[in-house]
Design an enzyme around this catalytic site. Structure first.
Site, short mmCIF file in Angstrom:
data_model
loop_
_atom_site.label_atom_id
_atom_site.label_comp_id
_atom_site.label_asym_id
_atom_site.label_seq_id
_atom_site.Cartn_x
_atom_site.Cartn_y
_atom_site.Cartn_z
N SER A 149 27.53 43.23 42.07
CA SER A 149 27.01 42.00 41.47
C SER A 149 25.58 41.70 41.97
O SER A 149 24.67 42.49 41.72
CB SER A 149 27.97 40.85 41.75
OG SER A 149 27.61 39.71 41.01
N ASP A 173 28.89 46.43 38.37
CA ASP A 173 28.73 45.25 37.53
C ASP A 173 27.60 44.34 38.03
O ASP A 173 27.84 43.22 38.51
CB ASP A 173 30.04 44.45 37.42
CG ASP A 173 30.11 43.70 36.08
OD1 ASP A 173 29.65 44.24 35.07
OD2 ASP A 173 30.61 42.57 36.06
N HIS A 243 34.89 40.94 36.35
CA HIS A 243 33.74 41.25 37.20
C HIS A 243 34.17 42.09 38.40
O HIS A 243 33.56 43.12 38.72
CB HIS A 243 33.14 39.92 37.67
CG HIS A 243 31.76 40.00 38.23
ND1 HIS A 243 30.76 40.76 37.68
CD2 HIS A 243 31.20 39.38 39.32
CE1 HIS A 243 29.64 40.61 38.39
NE2 HIS A 243 29.90 39.79 39.39
#
Length: 443
Positions: A149, A173, A243
């Protein structure tokens, strides 16, 4: 392999990832970057690194490669639940210095924008540390950064600071909010390392939609992941499941649980339609396999610039699926539209199912209709096959699909295709039969 006791440094105490709670996030935290070192001699016991005195840690061997694990936004302040798994799995696979970058003080903040601000500061901190490593003889080419992330963009900023000299960045991601639409100087991009591989699992909410690496993998299209909640009624899982799935898909590949072959394609629709299953582009190495071992395809991928690939997964680990090409030829006079479900039966009672229902399929007389079937298991010895045809319309008369030939071809292994000739599929009724090796004939 000889393992240490895991906590060989207990005399000095084990240093752990900063554990905060929601109250810290509400108040807001000031950035503090801690580097926790793990090696094969101290797999489960972190040693807090000095940013300036590398000789203070005899277990930190600069002749070994170094892998950095960088987490993302922590809105509740809790440690990531995958940290121990990825640490142990990477060290099992490879003898490296594994450094967990703990920037929880800075990432734990209900104000996401503050956490985003701290990504650049964290990157500057890591850059200084890596430059210190370089001064002591470390090779930048042997550095691998795995960023999750916001951690993906931190990796990119570090790489940019070092002029793209680090060996590899793996981005799981990469965060989308506050990064989508920005210039490449303000996000991860392929020039940030010698090789950048990216996985997308939540591009419609928390993740980034566009390609960011030399190769970008879009799991299940890159947005909604199987098994994740579809409604907000599921609470926090609704926001984080897609996610976070990126990490667990990657862990499967570190652990060598299963191989996820990915196919280069312009869109997920084209992929599901079976229009992108040719791997000749990659020569003898074949289509790339997502995950830890993607560097086997590094040289061929670098020739192509940026490559966009797709693969599908199961809802739980092991996440891998098995692909077949299914060819159907009918002899109905009228065109038929509908959906197909295929079930494979093994001799040990195992079953594998593929639902080909992403769109209504067109079946036309004496015309081969190609279907891409993805099964949730790999049945090594297929004894029986079940087919079901449905139109999805309960109000219209029930149709029959008069099949001249069904053919199933395994996409992974060089097995002789399986066939069935002259079978009638009544709508919504499952028909089970024993397949036979296909005859060498075309229709």
């Amino acid at each position: 392999m000889t393992w240490g006791k895991g906590c060989g440094y207990l005399a000095q105490g084990c240093d752990e990832f900063t554990d905060l709670d929601l109250s810290h996030a509400i108040i807001g935290t000031t950035l503090k970057v801690r580097l926790l070192l793990y090696t094969r001699d101290n797999v489960t016991c972190g040693a807090l690194m000095s940013h300036t005195n590398l000789h203070a840690h005899p277990q930190f061997n600069l002749s070994r490669p170094t892998t950095f694990i960088i987490h993302g936004y922590r809105p509740t302040g809790s440690p990531p639940n995958w940290l121990q798994s990825i640490t142990e799995m990477v060290l099992f696979r490879e003898d490296v210095n594994l450094i967990v970058v703990d920037w929880n003080r800075g990432a734990a903040n209900v104000n996401y924008f503050k956490a985003v601000e701290n990504t650049h500061k964290t990157a500057d901190n890591l850059t200084a540390f890596i430059q210190k490593m370089q001064e002591h003889g470390a090779s930048l080419s042997s550095i691998h950064m795995i960023g999750v992330s916001l951690g993906a963009h931190i990796s990119g900023f570090v790489g940019a600071n070092l002029n793209g000299s680090i060996g590899r960045i793996t981005a799981l991601d990469p965060a989308g909010p506050q990064f989508t639409g920005t210039s490449k100087e303000n996000r991860l991009d392929p020039t940030d390392a010698q090789f950048v591989d990216v996985l997308h699992t939540d591009m419609d909410t928390l993740g980034f939609r566009e390609p960011l690496g030399h190769i970008d993998f879009y799991a299940n299209g890159g947005a909604d992941q199987p098994g994740c909640p579809n409604t907000i009624l599921s609470g926090g899982a609704y926001f984080k499941c897609d996610h976070q799935r990126s990490v667990f898909l990657y862990l499967d590949t570190v652990n060598q649980t299963c191989a996820k072959k990915a196919f280069p394609c312009s869109s997920y629709k084209e992929f599901l339609d079976g229009n992108c299953l040719n791997c000749d582009l990659f020569g003898s190495v074949g289509c790339p396999v997502f995950g830890y071992d993607i560097t086997k395809w590094r040289e061929v991928l670098l020739k192509f610039g940026q490559t966009k690939t797709f693969f599908t997964t199961n809802s739980v680990s092991p996440f891998c699926m098995t692909g077949y090409m299914v060819d159907v030829v009918i002899w109905n006079e009228d065109v038929r539209w509908g959906y197909i479900t295929v079930k494979l039966h093994g001799d040990d009672g195992q079953e594998a199912v593929a639902n080909i229902d992403h769109k209504a399929l067109k079946f036309k007389r004496f015309t081969e209709t190609k279907l891409f079937a993805q099964f949730d298991k790999d049945i090594q010895l297929v004894k029986k096959v079940s087919f079901k045809f449905s139109t999805g319309n309960a109000l219209k008369p029930r149709y029959k699909l008069r099949v001249l030939r069904l053919r199933l071809t395994h996409l992974e292994e060089k097995k002789r295709p399986l066939c069935r000739y002259d079978v009638i599929l009544e709508e919504s009724k499952e028909v089970t039969f024993r397949p036979i090796p296909c005859e060498e004939s075309n229709f």
